[in-house]
Enzyme design. Structure first.
Site, PDB file in Angstrom:
ATOM      1  N   HIS A 138       0.847  -1.173   0.000  1.00 48.02           N
ATOM      2  CA  HIS A 138       0.000   0.000   0.000  1.00 48.02           C
ATOM      3  C   HIS A 138       0.882   1.220   0.000  1.00 48.02           C
ATOM      4  O   HIS A 138       1.978   1.194   0.509  1.00 48.02           O
ATOM      5  CB  HIS A 138      -0.984  -0.018   1.173  1.00 48.02           C
ATOM      6  CG  HIS A 138      -2.232  -0.703   0.745  1.00 48.02           C
ATOM      7  ND1 HIS A 138      -2.160  -1.899   0.104  1.00 48.02           N
ATOM      8  CD2 HIS A 138      -3.519  -0.364   0.771  1.00 48.02           C
ATOM      9  CE1 HIS A 138      -3.389  -2.260  -0.214  1.00 48.02           C
ATOM     10  NE2 HIS A 138      -4.226  -1.347   0.180  1.00 48.02           N
ATOM     11  N   LYS A 546     -15.345   3.770   4.333  1.00 48.70           N
ATOM     12  CA  LYS A 546     -15.371   5.061   3.639  1.00 48.70           C
ATOM     13  C   LYS A 546     -16.777   5.356   3.115  1.00 48.70           C
ATOM     14  O   LYS A 546     -17.218   6.494   3.034  1.00 48.70           O
ATOM     15  CB  LYS A 546     -14.366   5.019   2.490  1.00 48.70           C
ATOM     16  CG  LYS A 546     -14.237   6.321   1.760  1.00 48.70           C
ATOM     17  CD  LYS A 546     -13.074   6.243   0.794  1.00 48.70           C
ATOM     18  CE  LYS A 546     -13.376   7.084  -0.415  1.00 48.70           C
ATOM     19  NZ  LYS A 546     -14.058   6.427  -1.476  1.00 48.70           N
TER      20      LYS A 546
END
EC number: 4.1.1.31
Length: 883
Positions: A138, A546
């Site tokens: 990531h 999210k």
């Protein structure tokens, strides 16, 4: 307990002192004095001195452009050193390790004390252990590889300095080495100049294997074996290695156009090359060690007359020749040369295993067990864990890419437009083609570049040696046809085996529909025949949080898992849940043990498969000793979750969670999606726009270049809010919902949930951790320095919400202050704050200067830009989780 911290504190202050001397040597006394003044002001500001807090702000605002970078670097490097000291503390005899008796031993004793568990049951649970860690690149591993190597060496110095019997001259030598390492780090640029390519990311993953896991995994298995022998009188079979490593680096193409079929092919070859390289080193050691003559008739028959004098060495030398030939062929392939495959090319693990195991059995039979169980056993275990591929890779692609490819194909064939068909028509077409004996792809078809890429990727999978690709993950999976489409594309590429295909359910709606989708798939006879009783499903943590906020997302994840477990159990299917967790709370990160025990009963029956992301890989597997400790924690948690599963939640608790979920999701979306001021506020109060400039990962920060919050990837979204210390995604909506349920007279029920239901207590624990890291005065300072006055009321509203949320969480958890039950983490946060606060204040100042210059149409000052990047990296180190 304080003694335990004093060792950590003294290491931190010793490293700080050496860093100070380095700064003085490099830049002179006045810069060091400036840094020291700021540090003292920060310490006293933290202790509640408002005058000093004001002075801290003024001092940092008044730094000249020449002073910005040295000050930012001083605090950033200090935090890297503090993290290193803390990492050492977690494994040092004076630190965590001292108060942390072996986790596996503790688990085994706990299990043995349960009257309902027989030793045989525990043994069976151990034998069915399965742990697969999926390493992902990531864009949050901010620290450069060269600096990581230096920090590993600093760690080694700390370990040697801990030795009581060390002679003075050795002590002086070690201190000199520490000074050299810290000076090298200071004079190294901590920010990458170029974005890493997917191949660079894969190499970073191989470096973790070589530097840590290669030694850590056999050490962990020795530890596990020792504890099992001691507590259950049971020895692990040689071939039993419950841990595997897979990687997304070079395989994850979701939203990353830089990962192509050619890149995946290259990374697969590179991975095999690295495996031959590491096994050659092992075999070299065994050639020198296994000089014994006595062998069983079976082994002598295997080596023939030629090898009878030194049978073990003879076998090892043969294996060495095969490894060298394999390595040379792979090297040529990596250079783009097409060579015929050499005689004896190693492609399967058995080819490595058989000669080694033959030696092992012969040594055991001839009374040389002590030798068999030395380096040879470690190598055998590495063959099982890493083998010929070293790390397997997952392929990940978004569902719409497959739909578009099939749409283009059906239009070319003149049979309609697959993309516009109903789900039932898509399924009928896919099943018909999957059952058909003739190929579907026409020979002379010239598809678009996008479709060609999807087909080429399937081709790479079909050509790779079986076992080198672990699974095909479909992101944004919504329907059964999404899964069947991938099986059809793989069939067309000529794949000769049933590749595990895992749908990834990641938005709130998709999680809620996950069970329906899987139920429909399992009702298709062809599909049931293909999967042979095994199914993998991936649960997305970051995108659901999210999309709906952390409370609604975590409940949807729990319910989806719960329903899938029950459906698969009924259908007689072994389900592997693949958890896409991140390092930070908004991406599902929680201390491993708590997180695993908070899942629905039965969720670990098919083993644990979980992503380990970016910076967390270094914190959990950066050193062999830490690898042992992390793998042991997972082992203990899996055994406990399978043998002592958490209770099924009461119906009334489920109803409360439904209620909390709706209230928190409405509030979260009310701000994030519906409040017109929210996006402009987010863009100005955080370094979101500036983060795009950081050359972090190989994938873009946005799925689409324009668009609001929904087009941002989950990681930059969380990263940005972590930087300004409001930590918004990790709590927004949760506390308000809890408050509402308390007002409805259900506080005692919430307290019972906190006491008796691991899922709920883990949620609250994670909220406490976030609140402990958040800081309202800093968030407010960002507003004052960066945000248009018309948006200040929104910032105030959000900060007030957080204050209210903290009160309600403490009331339900019956705690007087945050992190009361984890003093070690609270201590660690306090220790860092003194160094992170100046970086936050400085970052707000730098953002202000950089944006001012942009507004006035000036070129950005490179000193400001560079210092800004350093503060971003430093705060990430201070928060210990980026995005």
């Amino acid at each position: 307990m304080n003694e335990q911290y004093s060792a950590l504190r003294s290491n931190v202050s010793m490293l700080g002192k050496v860093l100070g001397e380095t700064i003085k040597d490099a830049l002179g006394e006045h810069i060091l004095e400036r840094v020291e003044t700021i540090r003292k002001l920060s310490k006293s500001s933290r202790a509640g001195n408002d005058a000093n807090r004001q002075e801290l702000l003024t001092t940092l605002q008044n730094l000249s452009n020449d002073e910005l970078l040295p000050v930012a670097r001083a605090f950033s490097q200090f935090l890297n050193l503090a993290n290193t000291a803390e990492q050492y503390h977690s494994i040092s005899p004076k630190g965590e390790a001292a108060s942390n008796p072996e986790v596996i031993a503790r688990t085994l004793r706990k299990l043995k004390n349960q009257p309902e568990l027989s030793e045989d049951t525990i043994k069976k649970a151990v034998e069915s252990l399965s742990l697969e860690l999926v390493l992902t690149a990531h864009p949050t591993e901010i620290t450069r590889r060269t600096l990581i190597h230096k920090m590993v060496e600093v760690n080694a110095c700390l370990k040697q300095l801990d030795n009581k019997d060390i002679a003075d001259y050795e002590h002086n030598q070690l201190m000199r080495r520490l000074r050299q390492l810290i000076a090298q780090s200071w004079h190294t640029d901590e920010i990458r100049k170029l974005r890493p390519s997917p191949v660079d990311e894969a190499k970073w993953g191989f470096a973790v294997v070589e530097n840590s896991l290669w030694q850590g995994v056999p050490n962990y298995l020795r530890e596990l074996n020792e504890q099992l022998e001691e507590n259950l009188g049971y020895k692990l079979p040689v071939e039993f290695v419950p841990v595997r490593f897979t990687s997304w680096m070079g395989g994850d193409r979701d939203g990353n156009p830089n990962v192509t079929a050619d890149i995946t092919r290259h990374v697969l070859l590179l991975s095999r090359w690295k495996a031959t390289d590491l096994f050659l080193k092992d075999i070299q050691v065994l050639v020198s060690e296994l000089s014994m003559v006595e062998a069983t008739p079976e082994l002598l028959a295997l080596v023939g007359e030629e090898g009878a004098a030194e049978p073990y060495r003879y076998l090892m030398k043969n294996l060495r020749s095969r490894l060298m030939a394999t390595q040379a062929w792979l090297e040529a392939r990596l250079k783009g040369e097409e060579l015929p495959k050499p005689e004896g090319l190693l492609t399967q693990n058995e080819e490595l295993w058989e000669p080694l195991y033959a030696c092992y059995q012969s040594l055991q039979a001839c009374g040389m067990g002590i030798i068999a169980n030395g380096d040879l056993l470690d190598t055998l275990r590495r063959v099982k864990c890493f083998g010929v591929p070293l790390v397997r890779i997952d392929i990940r692609q978004e569902s719409t890419r497959h739909t578009e490819a099939l749409g283009e194909l059906t239009r070319y064939l003149g049979i309609g437009d697959y993309e516009s068909w109903s789900e039932a028509d898509k399924q009928a077409f896919l099943i018909r083609e999957l059952n058909s004996k003739r190929p579907l792809l026409p020979r002379n078809w010239q598809p678009s570049a996008e479709t060609r890429e999807v087909l080429d990727t399937c081709q790479v999978i079909a050509e790779a040696p079986q076992g080198s690709i672990a699974a095909y993950v479909i992101s944004m999976a919504k329907t059964p046809s999404d899964v069947l489409a991938v099986h059809l594309l793989l069939k067309e590429a000529g794949i000769g085996f049933a590749m595990p295909v895992a749908p990834l359910f990641e938005t709130l709606d998709d999680l809620n529909n996950a069970n329906d989708v899987m139920t429909q798939l399992l009702n298709i006879d062809w599909y049931r025949g293909l999967i042979q009783g095994k199914q993998m499903v991936m649960i997305g943590y970051s995108d659901s949080a999210k999309d709906a906020g952390v409370m609604a997302a975590s409940w949807a994840q729990y319910q989806a898992q719960d329903a899938l477990i029950k459906t698969c159990e009924k259908a007689g299917i072994e389900l592997t849940l693949f958890h896409g967790r991140g390092g930070s709370i908004g991406r599902g990160g929680a201390p491993a043990h708590a997180a695993l025990l908070s899942q629905p009963p039965g969720s670990l029956k098919g083993g644990l498969r979980v992503t380990e992301q970016g910076e967390m890989i270094r914190f959990k597997y950066g050193l062999p000793e830490i690898t042992v400790s992390s793998l042991s924690l997972y082992t203990g948690a899996i055994l406990e979750a399978n043998l002592l599963p958490p209770p099924e939640p009461k119906e009334s608790w489920r109803r409360i969670m439904d209620e909390l979920s709706v209230i928190s999701c409405d509030l979260y979306r009310g701000y994030v999606r519906e409040n017109k001021d929210f996006v402009p506020y987010f863009r100005s109060a955080t370094p979101e726009q500036e983060l795009g400039k950081l050359p972090l990962g190989s994938r873009p920060a946005k799925r689409r270049p324009t668009g609001g919050v929904e087009s941002l990837r989950a990681i930059p979204w969380i990263f940005a809010w972590t930087q300004n210390r409001l930590m918004l995604p990790a709590w927004l909506g949760a506390g308000t919902a809890l408050q509402k349920v308390v007002e409805d007279g259900k506080q005692s029920e919430l307290e019972a949930m906190c006491r008796d239901w691991p899922f709920f207590s883990t949620r609250l624990g994670m909220l406490e951790m976030v609140f402990a890291k958040a800081d309202l005065w800093l968030a407010e300072y960002y507003d004052q320095r960066l945000v248009d006055k018309t948006l200040w009321p929104l910032g105030k509203e959000l900060r007030n919400l957080q204050e209210e949320d903290i009160k309600v969480v403490l009331a339900i958890a019956n705690d007087s202050h945050l992190m009361a039950d984890l003093p070690w983490i609270a201590e660690s946060i306090q220790l860092r704050n003194i160094y992170t606060d100046p970086l936050n204040v400085l970052q707000a100042e730098l953002l202000h200067r950089s944006r001012q210059a942009e507004k006035e149409g000036q070129e950005p000052d490179p000193r400001v830009e560079q210092a800004l990047m350093v503060t971003i990296a430093g705060i990430a180190a201070g928060m210990r989780n980026t995005g």
